[in-house]
Enzyme design. Structure first.
Site, mmCIF file in Angstrom:
data_model
loop_
_atom_site.group_PDB
_atom_site.id
_atom_site.type_symbol
_atom_site.label_atom_id
_atom_site.label_comp_id
_atom_site.label_asym_id
_atom_site.label_seq_id
_atom_site.Cartn_x
_atom_site.Cartn_y
_atom_site.Cartn_z
ATOM 1 N N GLY A 40 -43.840 76.130 -12.699
ATOM 2 C CA GLY A 40 -43.026 75.616 -13.621
ATOM 3 C C GLY A 40 -41.758 76.451 -13.261
ATOM 4 O O GLY A 40 -41.351 77.350 -12.872
ATOM 5 N N GLY A 42 -38.766 75.714 -15.713
ATOM 6 C CA GLY A 42 -38.148 75.716 -16.679
ATOM 7 C C GLY A 42 -37.576 76.847 -17.149
ATOM 8 O O GLY A 42 -37.425 77.748 -16.230
ATOM 9 N N ALA A 44 -38.462 79.520 -18.708
ATOM 10 C CA ALA A 44 -39.326 80.852 -18.234
ATOM 11 C C ALA A 44 -39.674 80.929 -16.861
ATOM 12 O O ALA A 44 -39.092 82.226 -16.285
ATOM 13 C CB ALA A 44 -40.542 80.823 -19.001
ATOM 14 N N GLY A 45 -39.858 79.994 -16.171
ATOM 15 C CA GLY A 45 -40.160 79.965 -14.725
ATOM 16 C C GLY A 45 -39.167 80.265 -13.769
ATOM 17 O O GLY A 45 -39.262 81.044 -12.884
ATOM 18 N N HIS A 266 -41.125 68.653 -35.879
ATOM 19 C CA HIS A 266 -39.628 68.897 -36.226
ATOM 20 C C HIS A 266 -39.189 67.887 -37.065
ATOM 21 O O HIS A 266 -39.445 66.587 -36.959
ATOM 22 C CB HIS A 266 -38.824 68.726 -34.605
ATOM 23 N N ARG A 337 -38.519 74.472 -39.954
ATOM 24 C CA ARG A 337 -38.699 73.165 -39.778
ATOM 25 C C ARG A 337 -40.027 72.530 -40.210
ATOM 26 O O ARG A 337 -40.216 71.595 -40.870
ATOM 27 C CB ARG A 337 -38.981 73.132 -38.054
ATOM 28 N N HIS A 407 -43.084 68.342 -31.579
ATOM 29 C CA HIS A 407 -42.015 68.877 -30.880
ATOM 30 C C HIS A 407 -42.262 70.007 -30.231
ATOM 31 O O HIS A 407 -42.032 70.147 -28.984
ATOM 32 C CB HIS A 407 -41.017 69.435 -31.868
ATOM 33 N N GLU A 431 -43.235 78.622 -23.245
ATOM 34 C CA GLU A 431 -44.015 77.872 -24.290
ATOM 35 C C GLU A 431 -45.301 77.744 -23.947
ATOM 36 O O GLU A 431 -46.440 77.671 -24.846
ATOM 37 C CB GLU A 431 -43.462 76.362 -24.441
ATOM 38 N N LEU A 447 -35.505 78.893 -26.482
ATOM 39 C CA LEU A 447 -34.731 79.189 -25.422
ATOM 40 C C LEU A 447 -34.718 80.727 -25.088
ATOM 41 O O LEU A 447 -34.994 81.208 -24.232
ATOM 42 C CB LEU A 447 -33.379 78.709 -25.617
#
Lengths: 644, 252
Positions: A40, A42, A44-45, A266, A337, A407, A431, A447
């Protein structure tokens, strides 16, 4: 299975400092001998791989798209929280920690959340050093805005494209390491299985999505940063290719899966409008800084709007029900939310919805009067444009229509304080893990968590694990474990490609999503969950009878990719349902209609459910077993969540 | 709505491609362009007509940069400031013929049908499209004030999504707008100035090496950019590059 969260001793505020001071280290010469796989790219990755590569480890990183920059972190709009207190409005690490625990409805692990708040400020420093163009005020200093569940302004943002800019920052750092040769990047590769040798995660099997070839990779440790499983519901704010499969194959191999029923809905998304729809587009929570949410006060007005006889602007001020401001005067439109989503559903179910009946207004008229159109455009211009392109309506002139949508998933692979799963050597970040958000995540905290895990947690905790591995030598891709894993993947493809039914994979995915949304979505109860369980099982049976997966495994074949993911979703759905069924309380995003207060708020049962539910796989179609990790709140005073 | 689709089909990088024609009916004007292709694929699968049409897509909200189709002669189709996934069928007329092609550029080889390989963009970024930082040990975020208008300009340049429409639109398949956007984003910020000269040299050299064409100032890239990246970024790229020839410290 034995759950040991490995929380360091000592006062909460000193745990992380103490951990860092006493953990094991790996010297520079040995770092070069240790291989790490990161799945991954994103937030984190990418941040983990860039940091670990810069430290001197050998890193291989994989993504299913054509570039690391496509990961779905890119779509995060509103911002990133950090306890900088630049606004002098009373923020602190302690305050961010408390807001996050409370926002998560007292279902998160204290020590993890405190660490998250503690490193949040360093994330902003790091991003600015990388050139992330955060919004600034006229003096040249960083600007902030507010997000749900907080009474301070601690959210840093880059227009409505904060996720994009943070990801491009991490992508830049990653690109630098690729250029230096410490990280090798593998594009269009999908992880199909995890390989365990002698009880430790030692490698993965990936499918090259262009050629269809199966490839083996071996390493001393594996980091999973593959995001959440929101696409289980088909219609969600996730990207089309976001999926839960990498985490799920690890679960099948023994990694515990925690709190799967905690799914975030969301409140502000563009409503569903047709059967052909492929996704729901989010309208950032930041819009609730200036937008006011309302529905008509009178049912007949709502009916007239639905029939096309009245328009939003025809409804007089005194005939509007700003229901969030009415019900939650202290937080108003900025409630968390889950609260905002349920409130919208409540109004629509009661017959006050607009549009198709499943929509409420998000109105900027007041803010435009107060600040001017230009100021609003500067803050939210790209979101307004996005809305207009999709709906063909101009939100500067007529209120937006919004409705809740799936979401984010707070549940995920169970990890200890070091972000290690129940399989030694397998770590999960972002996540993909369950760790920091309890039963509901606050806006702008995904984030923060993704980057905290990648930049500031894994570089320490992974090193602590790898310190024991310097003498094991190079891990190879030979051996029965790799052979078996690869064969299993091949057999799986054969099973799917043998089908020759009437329907496409998407046909079944849409059905699965719809029934999960209906019976295991915003509101759940024993009856609906029982029904969901039966319907999922029946649908899975029908899938195997009547699906058709075209093409072969040896070519670029998106239908085969989708089929594998859906096969996993059938199992995952059953686990989400089982977890939702067993949790006989309402908390955060998990709302059991049997457990609510007289005014429709969540009713927790701390006496019986103050724990993390970690599930262990027992084989296909076998009920999973559950282990509890008790949540011990030593620092925080537990209270009823109150945003009134 | 009813459409006649002419779609580029090509089995793999080595195969010969051709246009295939498909009729499609009952399309809602609120349907997005990619959802229209989903509906087509559903039919191709159900009726065993052909292998579904392959096209890249992911976020479907205009930010990941994954999608990119050349529609009736325009990258991302007939609307301004959008990606293909943000194009809706209401922008077409009932009964229209729609020609759908992949990006065409030497540096973007076709993988299958409408899917192309854009890894050349990653390679340009890897050559220097970043500020060299390692994790930790950086100053406090507010210790470097940046004038708002500079930060805003940097943000505008940084909003590039790397979709490749600029290359597809350019008759020379030039990547100058893409490279200019990244060079500008970083050169406009004080943090990025230190490496500016090296960065621009390395990125431009890589761009040339990978087979992208030269800029001849027709600005089709600017006209088709889904994020409205301005051509001034190309001018800044040129100034930066020229300055880099005269020494490391000169930044325009």
């Amino acid at each position: 299975m034995k759950l040991d969260p490995k929380i360091p001793n000592g006062p909460l505020a000193e745990k992380w400092t103490k951990y860092k001071a006493t953990q094991k280290l790996v010297n520079p010469a040995n770092k070069r001998k240790l291989d790490i796989i990161v799945v991954g790219t994103g937030l984190a990755g990418a941040s983990a791989a860039a940091s670990l590569g810069a430290m001197g480890f050998n890193v291989d990183i994989f993504c299913i798209q054509d570039s690391p920059r496509r990961a779905h972190s890119i779509a995060a709009q509103g911002g990133i929280n950090a306890a900088k207190n630049y606004q002098n409005d009373g923020d602190s690490v302690e305050r961010l920690f408390r807001d996050t625990i409370k926002g998560g409805d007292y279902r998160a692990r204290e020590a993890n959340v405190y660490r998250l708040a503690e490193v949040s400020g360093a994330i902003i420093d790091q991003c600015v050093a990388q050139g992330v163009p955060f919004a600034r005020d006229y003096g040249g200093l960083l600007d902030n805005r507010s997000f749900g569940g907080a009474q301070v302004s601690r959210t840093f943002y880059a227009k409505g494209q904060t996720g994009q800019q943070l990801l491009l920052g991490a992508y830049g750092a990653l690109s630098r390491e690729i250029n230096r040769g410490t990280v090798r990047f593998h594009e269009r590769c999908e992880m199909m299985d995890l390989v365990i040798k002698d009880g430790r995660a030692r490698g993965i099997i990936v499918r090259n999505l262009v050629t269809g070839d199966l490839e083996r990779f071996a390493a001393h440790a594996v980091v999973l940063a593959t995001g959440g499983y929101g696409n289980l519901y088909y219609l969600s704010t996730n990207a089309m290719n976001s999926n839960g499969s990498a985490a799920w194959v690890c679960h099948r191999k023994g990694a515990a899966f925690a709190n799967p029923c905690y799914v975030q809905i969301h409140p502000t998304c563009i409503p569903v409008h047709g059967d052909y729809q492929s996704k729901l587009t989010l309208m950032s929570e930041s819009l609730r800084n200036d937008g006011r949410i309302w529905v008509p006060k009178k049912k007949e007005d709502a009916e007239a709007i639905r029939a096309g006889k009245l328009r939003a602007n025809d409804i007089r001020e005194e005939d509007r029900d700003y229901y969030l401001e009415r019900r939650y005067p202290a937080f108003g439109n900025l409630v968390p939310r889950d609260v905002a989503s349920r409130a919208a559903k409540e109004r629509c179910d009661a017959g006050y919805g607009v549009g198709t009946g499943y929509a409420v207004y998000l109105d900027f008229a007041d803010a435009i009067r107060r600040l001017g159109k230009e100021a609003i455009s500067e803050k939210y211009g790209n979101l307004f444009q996005m809305y207009q392109k999709i709906t063909d309506e101009n939100p500067y002139e007529t209120p937006m229509m919004i409705y809740p949508a799936i979401h984010y998933t707070m549940g995920g692979l169970w990890v200890d304080y070091e972000l290690q799963t129940t399989i030694p050597g397998l770590f999960a970040a972002g996540e993909a893990n369950f760790s920091d958000h309890g039963a509901n995540r606050l806006g702008a905290s995904a984030l923060m968590q993704g980057l905290a895990d990648g930049y500031f947690v894994l570089p320490y905790t992974l090193q602590n694990y790898l310190a024991d591995q310097i003498n094991v030598g190079k891990i190879t891709t030979e051996g029965a474990e790799f052979d078996e894993a690869e064969n299993n993947v091949r057999q799986r493809f054969e099973r799917l490609l043998k089908t020759s039914g009437k329907h496409s994979v998407d046909f079944y995915h849409k059905k699965l999503g719809k029934l999960m949304w209906e019976y295991c979505g915003m509101a759940r109860n024993t009856e609906s969950l029982t029904k969901a369980k039966q319907l999922v099982a029946a649908l899975e049976e029908d899938f195997w009878k009547d699906v058709f997966v075209p093409g072969t495994a040896n070519e670029f074949n998106p239908e085969l990719e989708k089929a594998c993911r859906l096969e996993d979703y059938f199992e995952l759905a059953q686990l989400v349902i089982a977890d939702a069924m067993h949790r006989e309380e309402s908390c955060g995003g998990h709302f059991r209609t049997e457990h609510q207060t007289a005014d429709g708020e969540t009713l927790r049962d701390d006496e019986h459910f103050m724990y993390v539910a970690a599930w262990e796989y027992q084989g296909h179609h076998q009920p999973e077993t559950m282990e509890k990790e008790p949540l011990n709140y030593e620092h925080i005073h537990i209270a009823t969540r109150n945003y009134k | 709505m009813r459409f006649t689709l002419h779609i580029w089909r090509q089995e793999n990088a080595r195969a010969k491609g051709h246009f295939e024609t498909y009729e499609i009916d009952n399309i809602s004007p609120d349907c997005s362009f990619l959802e229209m292709l989903d509906i087509l694929n559903e039919r191709l699968i159900n009726d065993r007509i052909a292998h579904p049409v392959c096209f890249d897509n992911d976020c479907r909200e205009g930010i990941c940069g994954m999608c990119g189709l050349y529609i009736n002669g325009r990258p991302h189709g007939n609307d301004d400031g959008i990606t293909t996934c943000q194009l809706h069928m209401r922008k077409f007329h009932d009964g229209d013929d729609i020609w759908i092609e992949p990006w065409r550029a030497k540096a973007f080889p076709i993988i299958r049908d409408l899917v192309v390989d854009r890894s050349a963009f990653d390679k340009i970024i890897q050559a220097g499209g970043y500020i060299s930082t390692t994790t930790g040990g950086v100053p406090d975020a507010n210790s470097i004030p940046i004038p708002k208008h500079k930060a805003d300009m940097a943000m505008d340049a940084a909003s590039c999504i790397g979709c490749g429409a600029c290359v597809a639109a350019c008759k020379n398949a030039s990547a100058m707008l893409f490279v200019g956007a990244k060079v500008s984003h970083l050169a406009l910020l004080p943090q990025g100035k230190i490496e500016a000269a090296d960065r621009v040299k390395r990125m431009v050299a890589k761009m040339d090496e990978l087979g992208f064409g030269n800029c001849t100032n027709t600005y089709a890239c600017e006209a088709e950019c889904p994020k409205l990246i301005k051509r001034q970024n190309i001018s800044r790229l040129n100034r930066q590059w020229i300055a880099s020839l005269f020494g490391r410290d000169r930044n325009s």
